[in-house]
Motif scaffolding. Sequence first.
Motif, PDB file in Angstrom:
ATOM      1  N   LEU A  25       0.875  -1.178   0.000  1.00 15.57           N
ATOM      2  CA  LEU A  25       0.000   0.000   0.000  1.00 15.57           C
ATOM      3  C   LEU A  25       0.906   1.220   0.000  1.00 15.57           C
ATOM      4  O   LEU A  25       1.835   1.287   0.804  1.00 15.57           O
ATOM      5  N   VAL A  85       0.994   5.691  -0.866  1.00 18.10           N
ATOM      6  CA  VAL A  85       0.447   6.953  -1.365  1.00 18.10           C
ATOM      7  C   VAL A  85       1.649   7.865  -1.616  1.00 18.10           C
ATOM      8  O   VAL A  85       2.595   7.879  -0.814  1.00 18.10           O
ATOM      9  N   GLY A  94      -1.779  11.926   4.073  1.00 16.37           N
ATOM     10  CA  GLY A  94      -2.547  12.680   5.063  1.00 16.37           C
ATOM     11  C   GLY A  94      -3.879  13.199   4.518  1.00 16.37           C
ATOM     12  O   GLY A  94      -4.556  13.986   5.168  1.00 16.37           O
ATOM     13  N   HIS A 119      -6.266  11.042   3.356  1.00 14.73           N
ATOM     14  CA  HIS A 119      -7.156   9.879   3.432  1.00 14.73           C
ATOM     15  C   HIS A 119      -7.220   9.038   2.158  1.00 14.73           C
ATOM     16  O   HIS A 119      -8.172   8.292   1.965  1.00 14.73           O
ATOM     17  N   GLY A 135      -4.875   6.731   1.503  1.00  8.52           N
ATOM     18  CA  GLY A 135      -4.477   5.405   2.002  1.00  8.52           C
ATOM     19  C   GLY A 135      -5.665   4.690   2.622  1.00  8.52           C
ATOM     20  O   GLY A 135      -5.941   3.521   2.311  1.00  8.52           O
ATOM     21  N   SER A 136      -6.408   5.404   3.481  1.00 10.64           N
ATOM     22  CA  SER A 136      -7.555   4.741   4.121  1.00 10.64           C
ATOM     23  C   SER A 136      -8.652   4.440   3.103  1.00 10.64           C
ATOM     24  O   SER A 136      -9.340   3.428   3.224  1.00 10.64           O
ATOM     25  N   ARG A 155      -6.178   2.341  13.566  1.00 15.54           N
ATOM     26  CA  ARG A 155      -7.167   3.422  13.397  1.00 15.54           C
ATOM     27  C   ARG A 155      -8.304   3.006  12.470  1.00 15.54           C
ATOM     28  O   ARG A 155      -9.410   3.518  12.572  1.00 15.54           O
TER      29      ARG A 155
HETATM   30  C1  LIG Z   1       0.856   4.373   5.154  1.00 21.09           C
HETATM   31  C2  LIG Z   1       0.320   5.266   4.037  1.00 21.09           C
HETATM   32  C3  LIG Z   1      -0.213   4.405   2.886  1.00 21.09           C
HETATM   33  C4  LIG Z   1      -0.835   6.118   4.614  1.00 21.09           C
HETATM   34  O1  LIG Z   1      -1.452   6.853   3.546  1.00 21.09           O
HETATM   35  P1  LIG Z   1      -2.208   8.246   3.792  1.00 21.09           P
HETATM   36  O2  LIG Z   1      -3.026   8.534   2.598  1.00 21.09           O
HETATM   37  O3  LIG Z   1      -1.249   9.283   4.219  1.00 21.09           O
HETATM   38  O4  LIG Z   1      -3.106   7.868   5.047  1.00 21.09           O
HETATM   39  P2  LIG Z   1      -4.503   8.543   5.447  1.00 21.09           P
HETATM   40  O5  LIG Z   1      -4.465  10.008   5.111  1.00 21.09           O
HETATM   41  O6  LIG Z   1      -5.611   7.732   4.899  1.00 21.09           O
HETATM   42  O7  LIG Z   1      -4.451   8.344   7.033  1.00 21.09           O
HETATM   43  C5  LIG Z   1      -5.555   7.907   7.813  1.00 21.09           C
HETATM   44  C6  LIG Z   1      -5.268   8.182   9.264  1.00 21.09           C
HETATM   45  O8  LIG Z   1      -4.096   7.463   9.674  1.00 21.09           O
HETATM   46  C7  LIG Z   1      -3.082   8.359  10.110  1.00 21.09           C
HETATM   47  N1  LIG Z   1      -1.798   7.877   9.585  1.00 21.09           N
HETATM   48  C8  LIG Z   1      -1.351   7.968   8.311  1.00 21.09           C
HETATM   49  N2  LIG Z   1      -0.180   7.345   8.184  1.00 21.09           N
HETATM   50  C9  LIG Z   1       0.127   6.857   9.399  1.00 21.09           C
HETATM   51  C10 LIG Z   1       1.213   6.113   9.900  1.00 21.09           C
HETATM   52  N3  LIG Z   1       2.233   5.730   9.120  1.00 21.09           N
HETATM   53  N4  LIG Z   1       1.176   5.770  11.216  1.00 21.09           N
HETATM   54  C11 LIG Z   1       0.146   6.136  12.006  1.00 21.09           C
HETATM   55  N5  LIG Z   1      -0.905   6.829  11.584  1.00 21.09           N
HETATM   56  C12 LIG Z   1      -0.919   7.178  10.300  1.00 21.09           C
HETATM   57  C13 LIG Z   1      -3.445   9.721   9.555  1.00 21.09           C
HETATM   58  O9  LIG Z   1      -2.961  10.745  10.371  1.00 21.09           O
HETATM   59  C14 LIG Z   1      -4.953   9.659   9.529  1.00 21.09           C
HETATM   60  O10 LIG Z   1      -5.491   9.946  10.783  1.00 21.09           O
HETATM   61  P3  LIG Z   1      -6.879  10.799  10.928  1.00 21.09           P
HETATM   62  O11 LIG Z   1      -7.956   9.912  10.360  1.00 21.09           O
HETATM   63  O12 LIG Z   1      -6.991  11.025  12.389  1.00 21.09           O
HETATM   64  O13 LIG Z   1      -6.693  12.044  10.117  1.00 21.09           O
HETATM   65  C15 LIG Z   1       1.416   6.252   3.515  1.00 21.09           C
HETATM   66  O14 LIG Z   1       1.994   6.910   4.615  1.00 21.09           O
HETATM   67  C16 LIG Z   1       2.526   5.581   2.722  1.00 21.09           C
HETATM   68  O15 LIG Z   1       2.446   5.438   1.505  1.00 21.09           O
HETATM   69  N6  LIG Z   1       3.633   5.176   3.401  1.00 21.09           N
HETATM   70  C17 LIG Z   1       4.794   4.564   2.719  1.00 21.09           C
HETATM   71  C18 LIG Z   1       4.523   3.147   2.286  1.00 21.09           C
HETATM   72  C19 LIG Z   1       4.124   2.263   3.457  1.00 21.09           C
HETATM   73  O16 LIG Z   1       4.759   2.239   4.498  1.00 21.09           O
HETATM   74  N7  LIG Z   1       3.032   1.508   3.264  1.00 21.09           N
HETATM   75  C20 LIG Z   1       2.439   0.660   4.285  1.00 21.09           C
HETATM   76  C21 LIG Z   1       2.632  -0.767   3.919  1.00 21.09           C
HETATM   77  S1  LIG Z   1       2.213  -1.819   5.299  1.00 21.09           S
END
Ligand SMILES: CC(C)(COP(=O)(O)OP(=O)(O)OC[C@H]1O[C@@H](n2cnc3c(N)ncnc32)[C@H](O)[C@@H]1OP(=O)(O)O)[C@@H](O)C(=O)NCCC(=O)NCCS
Length: 146
Positions: free
Chosen positions: A71, A73, A79, A81, A83-84, A118
Motif C-alpha cells: 500500500l 500513497v 494525510g 485519506h 491510504g484509508s 485506526r
Molecule cells: C501508510 C500510508 C499508505 C498512509 O497513507 P495516507 O493517505 O497518508 O493515510 P490517510 O491520510 O488515509 O491516514 C488515515 C489516518 O491514519 C493516520 N496515519 C497515516 N499514516 C500513518 C502512519 N504511518 N502511522 C500512524 N498513523 C498514520 C493519519 O494521520 C490519519 O489519521 P486521521 O484519520 O486522524 O486524520 C502512507 O503513509 C505511505 O504510503 N507510506 C509509505 C509506504 C508504506 O509504508 N506503506 C504501508 C505498507 S504496510
Amino acid sequence: MKITRYRKRDFAQVIPLLREGTRGWGRAWREEILRAYRLQQGEAYLVRENGRVLGTILLRREVRALVIYFLAVTERERGKHLGSSLVNFAEKLARREGRILRVDVAREFRQNVNFYLRLGFQRCGRVRNFYLYGDEQIFLCKRPKR
Ligand SMILES: CC(C)(COP(=O)(O)OP(=O)(O)OC[C@H]1O[C@@H](n2cnc3c(N)ncnc32)[C@H](O)[C@@H]1OP(=O)(O)O)[C@@H](O)C(=O)NCCC(=O)NCCS
C-alpha cells in the motif's frame, strides 16, 4: 478520486510511486514489489487524479483472507485519506467475498500498525523468523462488517 484496476500497461507510470513507497525497505523488498507490478502478480488498484497516479494497493488472496501486500500513497498526497480509502475499498472486496482482510507489518515499520489500528484492524498474530532469522512480522486482521 477514482480507484481503477492496475494493468501491466500502467507499469512505467507507477514505478516512481513503487520506489517512493518502498524507500528504506531494502533492495529485496523493492525488487519484489516492482516484480509483482511488472508481472501483474496479485490484484492491484490505483488512485488517479487528472491522469496522475497518487496511490496504489496490491492484494493477494489466501484461502480465507484477502491480504494487503503493498500500500502506498505518493508523499505529496499523504494525510488526505487516500491510504484509508484504498483500505476501505479492499474491505468492500473482502466483504463481498466473505474473507477477512489481513496485512502483515514488519517490526521495523511498526509505526504503520497505528495506521491500521485506526482503521479498525486488530492484532491477530506475531511471527518471528518469518522471512529471515531474527525478523518479526505483526499480523493485523479486520473482519468486514456484514
Ligand atoms: C501508510 C500510508 C499508505 C498512509 O497513507 P495516507 O493517505 O497518508 O493515510 P490517510 O491520510 O488515509 O491516514 C488515515 C489516518 O491514519 C493516520 N496515519 C497515516 N499514516 C500513518 C502512519 N504511518 N502511522 C500512524 N498513523 C498514520 C493519519 O494521520 C490519519 O489519521 P486521521 O484519520 O486522524 O486524520 C502512507 O503513509 C505511505 O504510503 N507510506 C509509505 C509506504 C508504506 O509504508 N506503506 C504501508 C505498507 S504496510
